[in-house]
Design a protein around this motif. Structure first.
Motif, short mmCIF file in Angstrom:
data_model
loop_
_atom_site.label_atom_id
_atom_site.label_comp_id
_atom_site.label_asym_id
_atom_site.label_seq_id
_atom_site.Cartn_x
_atom_site.Cartn_y
_atom_site.Cartn_z
N TRP A 274 21.81 26.17 -31.40
CA TRP A 274 21.76 26.10 -32.86
C TRP A 274 20.37 26.50 -33.40
O TRP A 274 20.27 27.31 -34.32
CB TRP A 274 22.13 24.69 -33.36
N ASP A 275 19.32 25.96 -32.83
CA ASP A 275 17.97 26.20 -33.35
C ASP A 275 17.55 27.66 -33.22
O ASP A 275 16.94 28.22 -34.12
CB ASP A 275 16.96 25.30 -32.63
N SER A 276 17.87 28.29 -32.09
CA SER A 276 17.40 29.67 -31.88
C SER A 276 18.30 30.72 -32.51
O SER A 276 17.85 31.83 -32.80
CB SER A 276 17.25 29.96 -30.39
N VAL A 277 19.57 30.41 -32.75
CA VAL A 277 20.51 31.42 -33.27
C VAL A 277 20.91 31.18 -34.72
O VAL A 277 21.01 32.12 -35.52
CB VAL A 277 21.79 31.49 -32.38
N LEU A 278 21.14 29.91 -35.11
CA LEU A 278 21.74 29.62 -36.42
C LEU A 278 20.80 29.00 -37.45
O LEU A 278 21.22 28.73 -38.57
CB LEU A 278 22.95 28.69 -36.24
N SER A 279 19.54 28.78 -37.09
CA SER A 279 18.62 28.12 -38.03
C SER A 279 17.99 29.08 -39.04
O SER A 279 17.33 28.64 -39.99
CB SER A 279 17.51 27.40 -37.26
N SER A 280 18.20 30.39 -38.87
CA SER A 280 17.61 31.38 -39.78
C SER A 280 18.18 31.23 -41.18
O SER A 280 19.38 30.97 -41.36
CB SER A 280 17.89 32.80 -39.27
N PRO A 281 17.36 31.41 -42.24
CA PRO A 281 17.87 31.34 -43.62
C PRO A 281 18.86 32.45 -43.95
O PRO A 281 19.56 32.38 -44.96
CB PRO A 281 16.59 31.47 -44.48
N ASP A 282 18.91 33.49 -43.10
CA ASP A 282 19.86 34.59 -43.32
C ASP A 282 21.27 34.24 -42.89
O ASP A 282 22.22 34.96 -43.21
CB ASP A 282 19.41 35.85 -42.56
N ILE A 283 21.42 33.15 -42.14
CA ILE A 283 22.75 32.73 -41.68
C ILE A 283 23.39 31.86 -42.77
O ILE A 283 22.76 30.96 -43.31
CB ILE A 283 22.69 31.91 -40.37
N ASN A 284 24.64 32.16 -43.10
CA ASN A 284 25.36 31.40 -44.14
C ASN A 284 26.83 31.30 -43.76
O ASN A 284 27.26 31.85 -42.74
CB ASN A 284 25.19 32.08 -45.51
N MET A 285 27.58 30.58 -44.58
CA MET A 285 28.99 30.35 -44.26
C MET A 285 29.83 31.63 -44.34
O MET A 285 30.92 31.70 -43.79
CB MET A 285 29.56 29.26 -45.16
N GLY A 286 29.30 32.65 -45.03
CA GLY A 286 30.01 33.92 -45.12
C GLY A 286 29.88 34.76 -43.87
O GLY A 286 30.78 35.52 -43.54
N ASN A 287 28.75 34.65 -43.15
CA ASN A 287 28.54 35.55 -42.01
C ASN A 287 28.41 34.85 -40.66
O ASN A 287 28.25 35.50 -39.63
CB ASN A 287 27.30 36.43 -42.24
N VAL A 288 28.47 33.52 -40.63
CA VAL A 288 28.22 32.79 -39.38
C VAL A 288 29.20 33.15 -38.27
O VAL A 288 28.82 33.23 -37.10
CB VAL A 288 28.18 31.25 -39.63
N ALA A 289 30.47 33.41 -38.61
CA ALA A 289 31.46 33.76 -37.57
C ALA A 289 31.06 35.05 -36.85
O ALA A 289 31.22 35.17 -35.63
CB ALA A 289 32.85 33.92 -38.19
N TYR A 290 30.52 36.00 -37.60
CA TYR A 290 30.13 37.30 -37.04
C TYR A 290 28.84 37.16 -36.21
O TYR A 290 28.70 37.80 -35.17
CB TYR A 290 29.95 38.33 -38.16
N VAL A 291 27.92 36.32 -36.68
CA VAL A 291 26.68 36.05 -35.95
C VAL A 291 27.00 35.41 -34.60
O VAL A 291 26.46 35.80 -33.55
CB VAL A 291 25.73 35.13 -36.77
N VAL A 292 27.91 34.43 -34.62
CA VAL A 292 28.29 33.72 -33.39
C VAL A 292 28.94 34.68 -32.39
O VAL A 292 28.62 34.67 -31.19
CB VAL A 292 29.24 32.54 -33.73
N MET A 293 29.86 35.54 -32.87
CA MET A 293 30.55 36.45 -31.95
C MET A 293 29.64 37.56 -31.47
O MET A 293 29.78 38.04 -30.33
CB MET A 293 31.80 37.01 -32.64
#
Length: 496
Positions: A274-293
Protein backbone atom coordinates in the motif's frame (compact mmCIF):
# COMPACT_ATOMS: atom_id res chain seq x y z
CA UNK A 1 -27.53 -20.26 -19.26
CA UNK A 2 -28.12 -23.93 -18.50
CA UNK A 3 -31.73 -24.91 -17.80
CA UNK A 4 -33.36 -28.10 -16.60
CA UNK A 5 -35.58 -30.35 -18.76
CA UNK A 6 -38.58 -28.30 -17.57
CA UNK A 7 -37.00 -25.14 -19.00
CA UNK A 8 -36.34 -23.74 -15.51
CA UNK A 9 -33.05 -22.58 -14.00
CA UNK A 10 -31.09 -25.29 -12.17
CA UNK A 11 -29.30 -24.64 -8.87
CA UNK A 12 -25.92 -24.11 -10.61
CA UNK A 13 -27.31 -21.79 -13.30
CA UNK A 14 -29.18 -19.76 -10.65
CA UNK A 15 -25.96 -19.33 -8.63
CA UNK A 16 -24.05 -18.26 -11.76
CA UNK A 17 -26.72 -15.75 -12.77
CA UNK A 18 -26.79 -14.12 -9.31
CA UNK A 19 -22.98 -14.11 -9.10
CA UNK A 20 -22.42 -12.48 -12.50
CA UNK A 21 -25.12 -9.86 -11.84
CA UNK A 22 -23.76 -8.78 -8.44
CA UNK A 23 -19.99 -9.43 -8.35
CA UNK A 24 -17.97 -6.38 -9.45
CA UNK A 25 -14.24 -6.54 -10.24
CA UNK A 26 -13.45 -2.88 -9.37
CA UNK A 27 -14.81 -3.34 -5.82
CA UNK A 28 -11.73 -5.35 -4.83
CA UNK A 29 -8.94 -2.87 -5.73
CA UNK A 30 -11.11 0.02 -4.42
CA UNK A 31 -11.71 -1.82 -1.15
CA UNK A 32 -7.98 -2.50 -0.74
CA UNK A 33 -7.14 1.13 -1.63
CA UNK A 34 -9.46 2.49 1.08
CA UNK A 35 -9.02 -0.09 3.84
CA UNK A 36 -6.34 -2.64 2.92
CA UNK A 37 -7.04 -6.10 4.36
CA UNK A 38 -9.39 -4.35 6.84
CA UNK A 39 -11.96 -4.12 3.99
CA UNK A 40 -12.56 -7.89 4.23
CA UNK A 41 -14.58 -7.91 7.53
CA UNK A 42 -16.77 -5.04 6.24
CA UNK A 43 -17.64 -6.92 3.04
CA UNK A 44 -18.57 -9.85 5.28
CA UNK A 45 -20.78 -7.59 7.46
CA UNK A 46 -22.47 -6.11 4.36
CA UNK A 47 -23.10 -9.61 2.99
CA UNK A 48 -24.73 -10.86 6.21
CA UNK A 49 -26.63 -7.74 7.31
CA UNK A 50 -27.59 -6.42 3.88
CA UNK A 51 -27.15 -8.63 0.83
CA UNK A 52 -28.68 -11.94 1.97
CA UNK A 53 -31.74 -10.52 3.82
CA UNK A 54 -32.33 -7.88 1.10
CA UNK A 55 -32.13 -10.48 -1.68
CA UNK A 56 -34.73 -12.61 0.18
CA UNK A 57 -37.00 -9.53 0.32
CA UNK A 58 -36.58 -8.91 -3.41
CA UNK A 59 -37.40 -12.58 -4.09
CA UNK A 60 -40.69 -12.39 -2.12
CA UNK A 61 -41.64 -9.09 -3.78
CA UNK A 62 -40.85 -10.46 -7.25
CA UNK A 63 -42.95 -13.59 -6.74
CA UNK A 64 -45.94 -11.72 -5.24
CA UNK A 65 -46.11 -9.13 -8.04
CA UNK A 66 -44.81 -11.18 -10.98
CA UNK A 67 -47.78 -10.20 -13.19
CA UNK A 68 -47.43 -6.46 -12.48
CA UNK A 69 -45.68 -4.40 -15.18
CA UNK A 70 -44.55 -1.59 -12.88
CA UNK A 71 -41.56 -3.40 -11.34
CA UNK A 72 -40.44 -1.89 -8.03
CA UNK A 73 -43.15 0.81 -8.32
CA UNK A 74 -45.82 -1.91 -8.12
CA UNK A 75 -44.10 -3.52 -5.12
CA UNK A 76 -44.11 -0.29 -3.13
CA UNK A 77 -47.48 1.01 -4.38
CA UNK A 78 -49.34 -2.19 -3.41
CA UNK A 79 -47.50 -2.42 -0.08
CA UNK A 80 -47.40 1.21 1.11
CA UNK A 81 -49.10 3.62 -1.29
CA UNK A 82 -48.69 5.50 -4.59
CA UNK A 83 -46.91 8.63 -3.25
CA UNK A 84 -44.30 6.56 -1.39
CA UNK A 85 -43.89 4.26 -4.41
CA UNK A 86 -43.34 7.19 -6.77
CA UNK A 87 -40.73 8.72 -4.44
CA UNK A 88 -38.99 5.34 -4.22
CA UNK A 89 -38.87 4.60 -7.95
CA UNK A 90 -37.88 8.19 -8.74
CA UNK A 91 -34.92 7.94 -6.33
CA UNK A 92 -34.04 4.59 -7.94
CA UNK A 93 -34.11 6.27 -11.36
CA UNK A 94 -32.14 9.30 -10.06
CA UNK A 95 -29.37 6.98 -8.86
CA UNK A 96 -28.81 5.93 -12.47
CA UNK A 97 -28.64 9.54 -13.65
CA UNK A 98 -25.90 10.18 -11.06
CA UNK A 99 -24.23 6.92 -12.13
CA UNK A 100 -24.24 8.22 -15.73
CA UNK A 101 -22.57 11.47 -14.59
CA UNK A 102 -19.90 9.36 -12.86
CA UNK A 103 -19.24 7.02 -15.80
CA UNK A 104 -19.29 9.80 -18.44
CA UNK A 105 -16.22 11.26 -16.67
CA UNK A 106 -14.44 8.14 -15.45
CA UNK A 107 -14.72 6.26 -18.78
CA UNK A 108 -11.70 8.27 -19.97
CA UNK A 109 -9.49 6.53 -17.39
CA UNK A 110 -9.76 3.12 -19.18
CA UNK A 111 -9.29 4.96 -22.51
CA UNK A 112 -6.05 6.48 -21.15
CA UNK A 113 -4.87 3.06 -19.91
CA UNK A 114 -5.71 1.49 -23.27
CA UNK A 115 -3.66 4.09 -25.18
CA UNK A 116 -0.76 4.83 -22.81
CA UNK A 117 -0.60 1.76 -20.55
CA UNK A 118 -1.29 3.90 -17.45
CA UNK A 119 -3.62 6.68 -16.30
CA UNK A 120 -2.63 10.13 -17.61
CA UNK A 121 -6.00 11.87 -17.08
CA UNK A 122 -4.62 13.84 -14.12
CA UNK A 123 -2.34 15.70 -16.58
CA UNK A 124 -4.89 16.29 -19.36
CA UNK A 125 -5.17 19.99 -20.13
CA UNK A 126 -6.36 22.13 -23.04
CA UNK A 127 -6.80 25.91 -23.35
CA UNK A 128 -5.51 26.29 -19.79
CA UNK A 129 -8.36 24.18 -18.32
CA UNK A 130 -7.71 21.88 -15.34
CA UNK A 131 -7.84 18.10 -15.87
CA UNK A 132 -11.18 17.78 -14.03
CA UNK A 133 -12.68 20.40 -16.38
CA UNK A 134 -11.30 18.64 -19.48
CA UNK A 135 -12.81 15.34 -18.21
CA UNK A 136 -16.10 17.16 -17.59
CA UNK A 137 -16.17 18.49 -21.18
CA UNK A 138 -15.29 15.04 -22.56
CA UNK A 139 -18.07 13.60 -20.38
CA UNK A 140 -20.57 16.06 -21.85
CA UNK A 141 -19.49 15.05 -25.38
CA UNK A 142 -19.91 11.38 -24.41
CA UNK A 143 -23.46 11.99 -23.06
CA UNK A 144 -24.46 13.78 -26.28
CA UNK A 145 -22.87 11.10 -28.48
CA UNK A 146 -24.62 8.23 -26.67
CA UNK A 147 -28.00 10.03 -26.89
CA UNK A 148 -27.55 10.60 -30.66
CA UNK A 149 -26.54 6.96 -31.26
CA UNK A 150 -29.42 5.47 -29.25
CA UNK A 151 -32.03 7.91 -30.59
CA UNK A 152 -31.18 6.65 -34.09
CA UNK A 153 -31.93 3.10 -33.01
CA UNK A 154 -28.32 1.90 -33.07
CA UNK A 155 -28.87 -0.54 -30.20
CA UNK A 156 -26.79 -3.12 -32.04
CA UNK A 157 -23.72 -1.37 -30.54
CA UNK A 158 -24.62 -3.12 -27.26
CA UNK A 159 -23.96 -6.52 -28.87
CA UNK A 160 -20.35 -5.53 -29.52
CA UNK A 161 -19.93 -4.31 -25.96
CA UNK A 162 -21.10 -7.65 -24.52
CA UNK A 163 -17.52 -8.75 -25.23
CA UNK A 164 -16.55 -6.32 -22.45
CA UNK A 165 -18.57 -8.32 -19.91
CA UNK A 166 -16.66 -11.48 -20.82
CA UNK A 167 -13.33 -9.62 -20.70
CA UNK A 168 -14.12 -8.17 -17.23
CA UNK A 169 -15.01 -11.68 -16.01
CA UNK A 170 -11.61 -12.77 -17.35
CA UNK A 171 -9.94 -10.03 -15.26
CA UNK A 172 -10.97 -11.94 -12.12
CA UNK A 173 -9.14 -15.01 -13.46
CA UNK A 174 -6.07 -12.88 -14.29
CA UNK A 175 -6.10 -11.44 -10.74
CA UNK A 176 -6.42 -14.88 -9.13
CA UNK A 177 -3.90 -16.75 -11.30
CA UNK A 178 -1.47 -13.82 -11.32
CA UNK A 179 -1.67 -13.40 -7.54
CA UNK A 180 -1.15 -17.11 -6.81
CA UNK A 181 1.76 -17.30 -9.30
CA UNK A 182 3.50 -14.30 -7.70
CA UNK A 183 2.94 -15.78 -4.21
CA UNK A 184 4.57 -19.08 -5.26
CA UNK A 185 7.49 -17.41 -7.09
CA UNK A 186 8.11 -15.10 -4.12
CA UNK A 187 8.05 -18.14 -1.77
CA UNK A 188 4.97 -17.03 0.16
CA UNK A 189 6.13 -13.47 0.85
CA UNK A 190 3.32 -10.87 0.75
CA UNK A 191 3.89 -7.37 -0.66
CA UNK A 192 1.50 -6.06 2.02
CA UNK A 193 2.75 -7.97 5.07
CA UNK A 194 0.50 -9.30 7.84
CA UNK A 195 2.42 -8.55 11.04
CA UNK A 196 -0.51 -9.06 13.38
CA UNK A 197 -3.80 -10.60 12.18
CA UNK A 198 -5.96 -8.54 14.58
CA UNK A 199 -4.38 -5.24 13.47
CA UNK A 200 -3.95 -5.97 9.74
CA UNK A 201 -7.61 -6.96 9.36
CA UNK A 202 -9.05 -4.07 11.39
CA UNK A 203 -6.72 -1.07 10.82
CA UNK A 204 -6.47 0.56 7.38
CA UNK A 205 -3.06 1.52 5.93
CA UNK A 206 -4.89 4.55 4.49
CA UNK A 207 -4.64 7.40 7.05
CA UNK A 208 -7.96 8.81 5.79
CA UNK A 209 -9.73 5.75 7.23
CA UNK A 210 -8.57 5.76 10.84
CA UNK A 211 -11.43 7.63 12.56
CA UNK A 212 -14.58 5.81 13.70
CA UNK A 213 -16.79 7.82 11.31
CA UNK A 214 -14.57 7.21 8.28
CA UNK A 215 -14.36 3.47 9.05
CA UNK A 216 -18.16 3.22 9.43
CA UNK A 217 -18.61 5.24 6.21
CA UNK A 218 -16.80 2.43 4.37
CA UNK A 219 -19.93 0.33 4.92
CA UNK A 220 -21.56 2.25 2.04
CA UNK A 221 -18.81 1.01 -0.29
CA UNK A 222 -19.32 -2.52 0.99
CA UNK A 223 -23.11 -2.31 0.45
CA UNK A 224 -22.57 -0.80 -3.02
CA UNK A 225 -20.40 -3.85 -3.85
CA UNK A 226 -23.59 -5.95 -3.64
CA UNK A 227 -25.50 -3.76 -6.12
CA UNK A 228 -27.46 -5.57 -8.82
CA UNK A 229 -29.48 -7.58 -6.29
CA UNK A 230 -32.68 -6.43 -8.07
CA UNK A 231 -32.11 -9.14 -10.71
CA UNK A 232 -33.09 -11.70 -8.04
CA UNK A 233 -36.72 -10.48 -8.12
CA UNK A 234 -37.34 -11.93 -11.58
CA UNK A 235 -35.65 -15.30 -11.01
CA UNK A 236 -38.06 -16.98 -8.56
CA UNK A 237 -40.51 -18.13 -11.24
CA UNK A 238 -37.62 -19.07 -13.53
CA UNK A 239 -36.20 -21.53 -10.98
CA UNK A 240 -36.92 -25.24 -10.77
CA UNK A 241 -38.58 -26.16 -7.43
CA UNK A 242 -38.10 -22.57 -6.14
CA UNK A 243 -39.13 -23.22 -2.50
CA UNK A 244 -36.10 -25.51 -2.05
CA UNK A 245 -33.72 -24.40 -4.80
CA UNK A 246 -33.99 -20.62 -4.51
CA UNK A 247 -32.93 -20.03 -0.88
CA UNK A 248 -30.17 -22.63 -1.27
CA UNK A 249 -28.95 -21.00 -4.51
CA UNK A 250 -29.10 -17.51 -3.02
CA UNK A 251 -27.13 -18.50 0.09
CA UNK A 252 -24.47 -20.31 -1.97
CA UNK A 253 -24.23 -17.35 -4.41
CA UNK A 254 -23.92 -14.93 -1.49
CA UNK A 255 -21.21 -17.11 0.05
CA UNK A 256 -19.35 -17.26 -3.29
CA UNK A 257 -19.59 -13.47 -3.74
CA UNK A 258 -18.32 -12.72 -0.20
CA UNK A 259 -15.57 -15.34 -0.64
CA UNK A 260 -14.73 -13.86 -4.07
CA UNK A 261 -14.31 -10.37 -2.61
CA UNK A 262 -12.31 -11.73 0.35
CA UNK A 263 -9.91 -13.71 -1.85
CA UNK A 264 -9.70 -10.86 -4.39
CA UNK A 265 -8.74 -8.24 -1.77
CA UNK A 266 -6.19 -10.64 -0.29
CA UNK A 267 -4.77 -11.26 -3.81
CA UNK A 268 -4.23 -7.52 -4.26
CA UNK A 269 -2.16 -7.54 -1.03
CA UNK A 270 0.02 -10.38 -2.37
CA UNK A 271 1.58 -8.14 -5.04
CA UNK A 272 0.70 -4.59 -3.90
CA UNK A 273 2.37 -2.79 -1.02
CA UNK A 274 0.00 0.00 0.00
CA UNK A 275 2.67 2.55 0.99
CA UNK A 276 4.89 2.11 -2.07
CA UNK A 277 2.16 1.71 -4.73
CA UNK A 278 -1.09 3.35 -3.54
CA UNK A 279 -0.01 6.24 -1.28
CA UNK A 280 0.64 8.65 -4.20
CA UNK A 281 -1.79 11.64 -4.44
CA UNK A 282 -2.27 10.68 -8.11
CA UNK A 283 -4.06 7.47 -7.09
CA UNK A 284 -7.85 7.83 -6.72
CA UNK A 285 -11.00 5.75 -6.79
CA UNK A 286 -11.33 6.33 -10.54
CA UNK A 287 -7.95 4.83 -11.50
CA UNK A 288 -6.93 2.51 -8.62
CA UNK A 289 -8.13 -0.67 -10.41
CA UNK A 290 -5.84 0.10 -13.36
CA UNK A 291 -2.89 1.00 -11.10
CA UNK A 292 -3.29 -2.29 -9.21
CA UNK A 293 -3.47 -4.39 -12.40
CA UNK A 294 -0.52 -2.53 -13.93
CA UNK A 295 1.39 -3.41 -10.76
CA UNK A 296 0.26 -7.06 -11.11
CA UNK A 297 1.90 -7.23 -14.55
CA UNK A 298 5.06 -5.54 -13.27
CA UNK A 299 5.40 -7.76 -10.19
CA UNK A 300 4.75 -10.91 -12.25
CA UNK A 301 7.55 -9.89 -14.63
CA UNK A 302 9.89 -9.22 -11.70
CA UNK A 303 8.99 -12.52 -10.00
CA UNK A 304 9.71 -14.38 -13.26
CA UNK A 305 13.18 -12.82 -13.27
CA UNK A 306 12.74 -10.44 -16.20
CA UNK A 307 14.59 -7.12 -16.30
CA UNK A 308 13.07 -3.78 -15.25
CA UNK A 309 12.10 -2.71 -18.79
CA UNK A 310 10.36 -6.01 -19.61
CA UNK A 311 8.51 -5.94 -16.25
CA UNK A 312 7.36 -2.35 -16.93
CA UNK A 313 6.10 -3.39 -20.38
CA UNK A 314 4.21 -6.34 -18.84
CA UNK A 315 2.58 -3.89 -16.44
CA UNK A 316 1.64 -1.50 -19.24
CA UNK A 317 0.11 -4.26 -21.40
CA UNK A 318 -1.85 -5.63 -18.42
CA UNK A 319 -3.22 -2.08 -17.87
CA UNK A 320 -4.10 -1.85 -21.59
CA UNK A 321 -6.08 -5.12 -21.36
CA UNK A 322 -7.92 -3.81 -18.27
CA UNK A 323 -8.56 -0.50 -20.05
CA UNK A 324 -10.06 -2.20 -23.12
CA UNK A 325 -12.19 -4.57 -20.99
CA UNK A 326 -13.54 -1.82 -18.73
CA UNK A 327 -14.17 0.58 -21.64
CA UNK A 328 -16.26 -2.02 -23.48
CA UNK A 329 -18.14 -3.02 -20.30
CA UNK A 330 -18.83 0.61 -19.31
CA UNK A 331 -19.97 1.43 -22.86
CA UNK A 332 -22.40 -1.49 -22.96
CA UNK A 333 -23.83 -0.71 -19.52
CA UNK A 334 -24.10 3.00 -20.40
CA UNK A 335 -25.99 2.29 -23.64
CA UNK A 336 -28.53 0.16 -21.77
CA UNK A 337 -28.88 2.27 -18.62
CA UNK A 338 -29.24 5.55 -20.52
CA UNK A 339 -32.77 4.49 -21.45
CA UNK A 340 -33.97 1.35 -19.56
CA UNK A 341 -34.45 2.92 -16.06
CA UNK A 342 -36.14 5.95 -17.66
CA UNK A 343 -38.42 3.69 -19.70
CA UNK A 344 -39.40 1.69 -16.59
CA UNK A 345 -40.02 4.93 -14.66
CA UNK A 346 -42.42 6.26 -17.32
CA UNK A 347 -44.12 2.97 -18.24
CA UNK A 348 -44.33 1.63 -14.68
CA UNK A 349 -45.97 4.70 -13.10
CA UNK A 350 -49.38 6.32 -13.82
CA UNK A 351 -49.24 8.04 -17.23
CA UNK A 352 -51.01 11.13 -15.85
CA UNK A 353 -47.97 12.01 -13.70
CA UNK A 354 -45.97 12.97 -16.77
CA UNK A 355 -46.36 15.87 -19.19
CA UNK A 356 -47.71 14.40 -22.44
CA UNK A 357 -44.51 15.13 -24.37
CA UNK A 358 -42.48 13.03 -21.94
CA UNK A 359 -44.49 9.84 -22.65
CA UNK A 360 -44.24 9.96 -26.45
CA UNK A 361 -42.36 6.98 -27.85
CA UNK A 362 -40.22 6.76 -30.98
CA UNK A 363 -38.37 3.55 -31.93
CA UNK A 364 -39.68 2.17 -28.62
CA UNK A 365 -37.88 4.91 -26.65
CA UNK A 366 -39.16 8.00 -24.79
CA UNK A 367 -36.95 10.38 -26.81
CA UNK A 368 -38.22 13.67 -25.33
CA UNK A 369 -37.67 12.33 -21.81
CA UNK A 370 -34.20 11.12 -22.85
CA UNK A 371 -33.36 14.64 -24.09
CA UNK A 372 -34.34 16.10 -20.72
CA UNK A 373 -32.38 13.35 -18.92
CA UNK A 374 -29.26 14.15 -20.99
CA UNK A 375 -29.67 17.86 -20.22
CA UNK A 376 -29.92 17.18 -16.44
CA UNK A 377 -26.87 14.87 -16.54
CA UNK A 378 -24.87 17.44 -18.54
CA UNK A 379 -25.81 20.22 -16.08
CA UNK A 380 -24.81 18.11 -13.05
CA UNK A 381 -21.54 17.09 -14.71
CA UNK A 382 -20.67 20.68 -15.63
CA UNK A 383 -21.36 21.88 -12.07
CA UNK A 384 -19.26 19.12 -10.48
CA UNK A 385 -16.33 19.24 -12.93
CA UNK A 386 -15.95 23.03 -12.85
CA UNK A 387 -15.67 23.07 -9.04
CA UNK A 388 -11.95 23.82 -9.32
CA UNK A 389 -10.41 20.59 -7.99
CA UNK A 390 -7.70 18.10 -8.86
CA UNK A 391 -8.69 15.00 -10.86
CA UNK A 392 -8.21 12.82 -7.74
CA UNK A 393 -10.71 14.81 -5.64
CA UNK A 394 -13.05 15.05 -8.64
CA UNK A 395 -13.15 11.25 -9.07
CA UNK A 396 -13.53 10.66 -5.33
CA UNK A 397 -16.49 13.06 -5.21
CA UNK A 398 -18.16 11.29 -8.17
CA UNK A 399 -17.72 7.84 -6.59
CA UNK A 400 -19.09 9.02 -3.21
CA UNK A 401 -22.09 10.69 -4.90
CA UNK A 402 -22.82 7.49 -6.84
CA UNK A 403 -22.48 5.17 -3.83
CA UNK A 404 -24.91 7.23 -1.73
CA UNK A 405 -27.40 7.78 -4.57
CA UNK A 406 -27.47 4.10 -5.57
CA UNK A 407 -27.97 2.79 -2.02
CA UNK A 408 -30.85 5.17 -1.08
CA UNK A 409 -33.44 3.15 -3.10
CA UNK A 410 -32.57 0.13 -0.92
CA UNK A 411 -34.00 2.09 2.01
CA UNK A 412 -37.34 2.57 0.24
CA UNK A 413 -37.63 -1.10 -0.76
CA UNK A 414 -36.52 -2.51 2.63
CA UNK A 415 -38.92 -0.21 4.50
CA UNK A 416 -41.78 -1.10 2.12
CA UNK A 417 -41.18 -4.79 2.93
CA UNK A 418 -42.38 -4.13 6.50
CA UNK A 419 -45.81 -3.10 5.19
CA UNK A 420 -45.73 -5.92 2.63
CA UNK A 421 -45.35 -8.56 5.37
CA UNK A 422 -48.10 -6.97 7.49
CA UNK A 423 -50.58 -7.05 4.59
CA UNK A 424 -52.45 -10.36 4.65
CA UNK A 425 -54.53 -9.29 1.63
CA UNK A 426 -51.49 -9.57 -0.66
CA UNK A 427 -51.12 -13.08 -2.06
CA UNK A 428 -47.60 -14.37 -1.36
CA UNK A 429 -46.93 -17.52 -3.43
CA UNK A 430 -43.28 -17.68 -2.35
CA UNK A 431 -42.41 -17.04 1.31
CA UNK A 432 -38.86 -17.20 2.65
CA UNK A 433 -39.54 -15.32 5.88
CA UNK A 434 -42.11 -17.63 7.48
CA UNK A 435 -42.31 -15.72 10.77
CA UNK A 436 -43.83 -12.26 10.30
CA UNK A 437 -42.18 -10.77 13.43
CA UNK A 438 -38.72 -11.99 12.39
CA UNK A 439 -39.27 -10.69 8.85
CA UNK A 440 -40.20 -7.21 10.12
CA UNK A 441 -37.22 -7.23 12.52
CA UNK A 442 -34.81 -8.15 9.69
CA UNK A 443 -36.35 -5.41 7.49
CA UNK A 444 -35.62 -2.86 10.20
CA UNK A 445 -32.03 -4.14 10.50
CA UNK A 446 -31.44 -3.74 6.74
CA UNK A 447 -33.10 -0.29 6.71
CA UNK A 448 -31.02 0.92 9.69
CA UNK A 449 -27.75 -0.52 8.30
CA UNK A 450 -28.20 1.23 4.92
CA UNK A 451 -29.40 4.48 6.57
CA UNK A 452 -26.46 4.64 8.98
CA UNK A 453 -23.94 3.74 6.25
CA UNK A 454 -25.19 6.67 4.17
CA UNK A 455 -25.28 9.06 7.13
CA UNK A 456 -21.66 8.21 7.98
CA UNK A 457 -20.65 8.61 4.31
CA UNK A 458 -22.27 12.06 4.17
CA UNK A 459 -20.85 13.22 7.51
CA UNK A 460 -17.30 11.83 7.07
CA UNK A 461 -15.99 14.47 4.57
CA UNK A 462 -17.04 17.25 7.00
CA UNK A 463 -14.67 15.86 9.64
CA UNK A 464 -11.75 16.33 7.23
CA UNK A 465 -12.91 19.74 5.95
CA UNK A 466 -14.24 18.51 2.56
CA UNK A 467 -17.60 20.25 2.88
CA UNK A 468 -18.21 20.27 -0.88
CA UNK A 469 -18.23 16.43 -1.00
CA UNK A 470 -20.96 16.36 1.65
CA UNK A 471 -22.94 19.05 -0.17
CA UNK A 472 -22.84 17.12 -3.46
CA UNK A 473 -23.86 13.85 -1.80
CA UNK A 474 -26.87 15.65 -0.32
CA UNK A 475 -27.58 17.83 -3.38
CA UNK A 476 -28.30 14.99 -5.83
CA UNK A 477 -30.92 13.10 -3.79
CA UNK A 478 -32.43 16.40 -2.51
CA UNK A 479 -32.83 17.77 -6.05
CA UNK A 480 -34.48 14.60 -7.33
CA UNK A 481 -36.69 14.32 -4.22
CA UNK A 482 -37.97 17.86 -4.86
CA UNK A 483 -38.70 17.03 -8.52
CA UNK A 484 -40.55 13.84 -7.50
CA UNK A 485 -42.67 15.71 -4.92
CA UNK A 486 -43.60 18.44 -7.44
CA UNK A 487 -44.54 15.90 -10.13
CA UNK A 488 -46.66 13.83 -7.72
CA UNK A 489 -48.36 16.90 -6.16
CA UNK A 490 -49.28 18.07 -9.68
CA UNK A 491 -50.66 14.61 -10.53
CA UNK A 492 -52.56 14.38 -7.22
CA UNK A 493 -54.16 17.79 -7.79
CA UNK A 494 -55.21 16.91 -11.34
CA UNK A 495 -56.68 13.52 -10.48
CA UNK A 496 -58.66 14.95 -7.52
Amino acid sequence: MEKSSSGKLTLVSLILMIFTSVFGFANMPRGFFLMGYAAIPWYLVAGILFFIPYAFMIAEFGAAFKSEKGGIYSWMEKSVGPRYAFMGIFMWYASYVIWMVNVASTIWVPVSNLIFGHDTTGQWSIFGLASSQVLGILGVIWLILVFLLISRGLESIKKITSIGGTAVALLNVVLLVGGVTILILNKGQLAQPIHDVATSFTVSPNSNYHSIISILSFLTFAIFAFGGTEVVGGLVDETEDPVKTFPKGLLIAAGCIVLGYTVGIFMVGIFTNWDSVLSSPDINMGNVAYVVMNNLGYELGSALGFGEQVALQMGAWTARFVGLSMFLAFSGAFMTLSYSPLKQLIEGTPKEIWPEKMTKMKNGLPLNAMKLQALIAITLLALVSFGGESAAKFFDKLVLMTNVAMTIPYLFIAFAFISFKKRDDIEKPFVLYKNKTIAIGISWVVTIVVAFANIFSIVEPVTSGNYDQTLWMIAGPTLFSAIALVLYARYDKRTK
